[in-house]
Write an enzyme that holds these catalytic residues in place. Structure first.
Site, PDB file in Angstrom:
ATOM      1  N   MET A 103       0.976  -1.355   0.400  1.00 51.14           N
ATOM      2  CA  MET A 103       0.114  -0.002   0.068  1.00 51.14           C
ATOM      3  C   MET A 103       0.945   1.150  -0.003  1.00 51.14           C
ATOM      4  O   MET A 103       0.389   2.419  -0.241  1.00 51.14           O
ATOM      5  CB  MET A 103      -1.399   0.126   1.208  1.00 51.14           C
ATOM      6  CG  MET A 103      -1.660  -1.153   0.942  1.00 51.14           C
ATOM      7  SD  MET A 103      -3.616  -0.969   1.935  1.00 51.14           S
ATOM      8  CE  MET A 103      -3.307  -0.642   3.724  1.00 51.14           C
ATOM      9  N   LEU A 122       6.821   3.210   1.293  1.00 52.02           N
ATOM     10  CA  LEU A 122       7.491   1.418   1.052  1.00 52.02           C
ATOM     11  C   LEU A 122       8.946   1.768   2.074  1.00 52.02           C
ATOM     12  O   LEU A 122       9.315   3.152   2.323  1.00 52.02           O
ATOM     13  CB  LEU A 122       8.542   1.899   0.467  1.00 52.02           C
ATOM     14  CG  LEU A 122       7.461   1.297  -1.367  1.00 52.02           C
ATOM     15  CD1 LEU A 122       8.124   0.635  -2.000  1.00 52.02           C
ATOM     16  CD2 LEU A 122       6.411  -0.327  -0.784  1.00 52.02           C
ATOM     17  N   GLU A 146      11.939  -0.606   4.269  1.00 47.72           N
ATOM     18  CA  GLU A 146      12.498  -1.599   4.749  1.00 47.72           C
ATOM     19  C   GLU A 146      12.313  -3.122   4.077  1.00 47.72           C
ATOM     20  O   GLU A 146      12.989  -3.862   3.304  1.00 47.72           O
ATOM     21  CB  GLU A 146      14.166  -1.817   5.322  1.00 47.72           C
ATOM     22  CG  GLU A 146      15.294  -2.668   5.376  1.00 47.72           C
ATOM     23  CD  GLU A 146      15.922  -2.446   3.586  1.00 47.72           C
ATOM     24  OE1 GLU A 146      16.177  -4.144   3.340  1.00 47.72           O
ATOM     25  OE2 GLU A 146      16.209  -1.558   2.888  1.00 47.72           O
ATOM     26  N   GLY A 147      11.506  -3.076   4.999  1.00 46.47           N
ATOM     27  CA  GLY A 147      10.539  -4.881   5.338  1.00 46.47           C
ATOM     28  C   GLY A 147      10.103  -4.976   3.260  1.00 46.47           C
ATOM     29  O   GLY A 147      10.592  -5.844   2.981  1.00 46.47           O
ATOM     30  N   HIS A 148       9.563  -4.117   3.069  1.00 47.03           N
ATOM     31  CA  HIS A 148       8.732  -4.328   2.004  1.00 47.03           C
ATOM     32  C   HIS A 148       9.900  -4.547   0.762  1.00 47.03           C
ATOM     33  O   HIS A 148       9.982  -4.779  -0.140  1.00 47.03           O
ATOM     34  CB  HIS A 148       8.237  -2.515   0.930  1.00 47.03           C
ATOM     35  CG  HIS A 148       7.145  -2.801   2.016  1.00 47.03           C
ATOM     36  ND1 HIS A 148       6.865  -1.254   2.527  1.00 47.03           N
ATOM     37  CD2 HIS A 148       5.880  -3.017   2.268  1.00 47.03           C
ATOM     38  CE1 HIS A 148       5.623  -1.445   3.297  1.00 47.03           C
ATOM     39  NE2 HIS A 148       4.913  -1.828   3.077  1.00 47.03           N
ATOM     40  N   LYS A 157       5.526 -11.640   7.210  1.00 43.63           N
ATOM     41  CA  LYS A 157       5.105 -12.530   7.881  1.00 43.63           C
ATOM     42  C   LYS A 157       4.522 -11.538   9.293  1.00 43.63           C
ATOM     43  O   LYS A 157       4.469 -11.670  10.076  1.00 43.63           O
ATOM     44  CB  LYS A 157       6.467 -13.581   8.311  1.00 43.63           C
ATOM     45  CG  LYS A 157       6.062 -14.954   7.551  1.00 43.63           C
ATOM     46  CD  LYS A 157       7.212 -15.844   8.340  1.00 43.63           C
ATOM     47  CE  LYS A 157       7.568 -17.097   7.225  1.00 43.63           C
ATOM     48  NZ  LYS A 157       8.393 -18.359   8.459  1.00 43.63           N
ATOM     49  N   ASP A 206       2.461  -9.875   9.107  1.00 43.66           N
ATOM     50  CA  ASP A 206       1.171  -9.606   9.190  1.00 43.66           C
ATOM     51  C   ASP A 206       0.640 -11.358   9.062  1.00 43.66           C
ATOM     52  O   ASP A 206       0.238 -11.617   7.474  1.00 43.66           O
ATOM     53  CB  ASP A 206       0.492  -9.196   7.690  1.00 43.66           C
ATOM     54  CG  ASP A 206       0.400  -7.127   7.942  1.00 43.66           C
ATOM     55  OD1 ASP A 206       0.000  -7.227   9.083  1.00 43.66           O
ATOM     56  OD2 ASP A 206       1.356  -6.976   6.969  1.00 43.66           O
TER      57      ASP A 206
END
Length: 329
Positions: A49, A52, A54-56, A195, A197
């Site tokens: 969504m 962004l 670092e996880g994305h 993970k 979510d």
């Protein structure tokens, strides 16, 4: 109309700072994907969504190792927000997102940034914030009452009921539906879900299995700040004090995992330990649950692989986190 340029082999030797192509029309997106497939290339999808972090980006990097090209969708999905939730407050920085993706692109990343995936020719009846600008009052598509709007939903009935599904009853039908739409538009071979979510990841896995999508669903590990806070686009809304107090989530999860390693298997005791940590840091607990990793059903004693899932409010920000525990007694 979006112009789609079919890429040849030389494009994939482009400098790593190349800004990704942006596709806004869903038919143009489908043509691009089919052009890639006609060249024998596999396609990865990273649904986001926007805003962004670092996880994305870690999911994008992983997708690039699993597929020849990767589509990063940036779309604030109104279908997962209830009428009482204001999706206009969801953070957005589309130009910044493109800059971050430029470092990863090298011609192998494109961005799918549709304006409104729930607009079926109704013109300007409503405006939807898609992460790339726009304006006007932002509506959830569940508010539309003229009979011409979206009315088909995907539900993964049992897995969506617990955990976040208790306090957000329309959330997972919105997630499953928009992911299905993205799958049908992008037609990927592999799709990445973080993970953090955890329930969402398991729901998408089950949906893909049940509906026979030919797509591999890969879960990416949680990316954390140096102090342990799970990365989230919502973290920007935390005050400095709230952010410090929110560290109690990851700390309590780490403490719980260490306790299990030392022999504690009572779910009631572990949950109580975590709740005390959160409440002691002025957090408002939504839930603390210990569930089977695949079925997401609650357990009373830890005997096999489980995941400890937490949702708590700090100020006006609802945060989620979890930790997997893999043991066999």
């Amino acid at each position: 109309k979006t112009h789609i340029r079919e890429k040849d082999e030389d494009d994939f030797d482009s400098p790593p700072t190349m800004e990704p192509e942006v596709i806004r029309d869903k038919e143009a997106m489908r043509r691009w994907s089919r052009a890639m497939r006609s060249q024998g290339k596999t396609i990865g999808l990273v649904p986001t969504m926007g805003y962004l972090h670092e996880g994305h980006l870690s999911l994008v990097r992983q997708s690039l190792t699993l597929a020849d090209v990767t589509v990063v969708s940036i779309y604030v999905n109104p279908g997962q927000f209830s009428p009482t939730e204001d999706l206009s407050t969801y953070p957005s920085d589309f130009s910044g997102d493109l800059v971050k993706l430029s470092a990863l692109s090298g011609g192998k990343v494109v961005v799918f940034n549709p304006r409104n995936l729930y607009d079926y020719g109704g013109g300007e009846r409503k405006k939807v914030n898609n992460g790339g600008g726009g304006g006007g009052r932002v509506l959830s598509c569940v508010e539309e009452e003229d009979g011409l709007g979206h009315e088909t939903w995907i539900r993964v009935e049992r897995l969506e009921k617990g955990l976040c599904g208790k306090s957000r009853p329309v959330f997972f039908r919105g997630v499953a539906t928009i992911v299905t739409k993205l799958f049908n538009i992008v037609e990927p071979d592999v799709a990445m879900f973080g993970k953090k979510d955890y329930q969402q990841w398991r729901i998408i896995q089950r949906m893909v299995r049940d509906l026979d999508f030919g797509i591999e669903i890969v879960g990416g590990d949680i990316t954390r700040e140096k102090d342990g806070l799970a990365m989230s686009s919502r973290n920007v809304h935390l005050s400095p004090e709230e952010r410090q107090r929110a560290l109690s989530i990851s700390r309590s999860l780490t403490m719980a995992k260490a306790s299990v390693a030392e022999g504690l298997t009572s779910v009631a005791e572990i949950k109580d330990m975590i709740v005390q940590q959160l409440v002691g840091s002025d957090g408002r607990v939504d839930y603390v649950e210990i569930v089977d990793q695949e079925t997401l059903e609650g357990v009373e004693e830890i005997k096999n692989g489980v995941v400890i899932c937490v949702a708590a409010w700090f100020g006006t920000v609802r945060l989620i986190d979890n930790i997997e525990i893999n043991i066999s007694l």
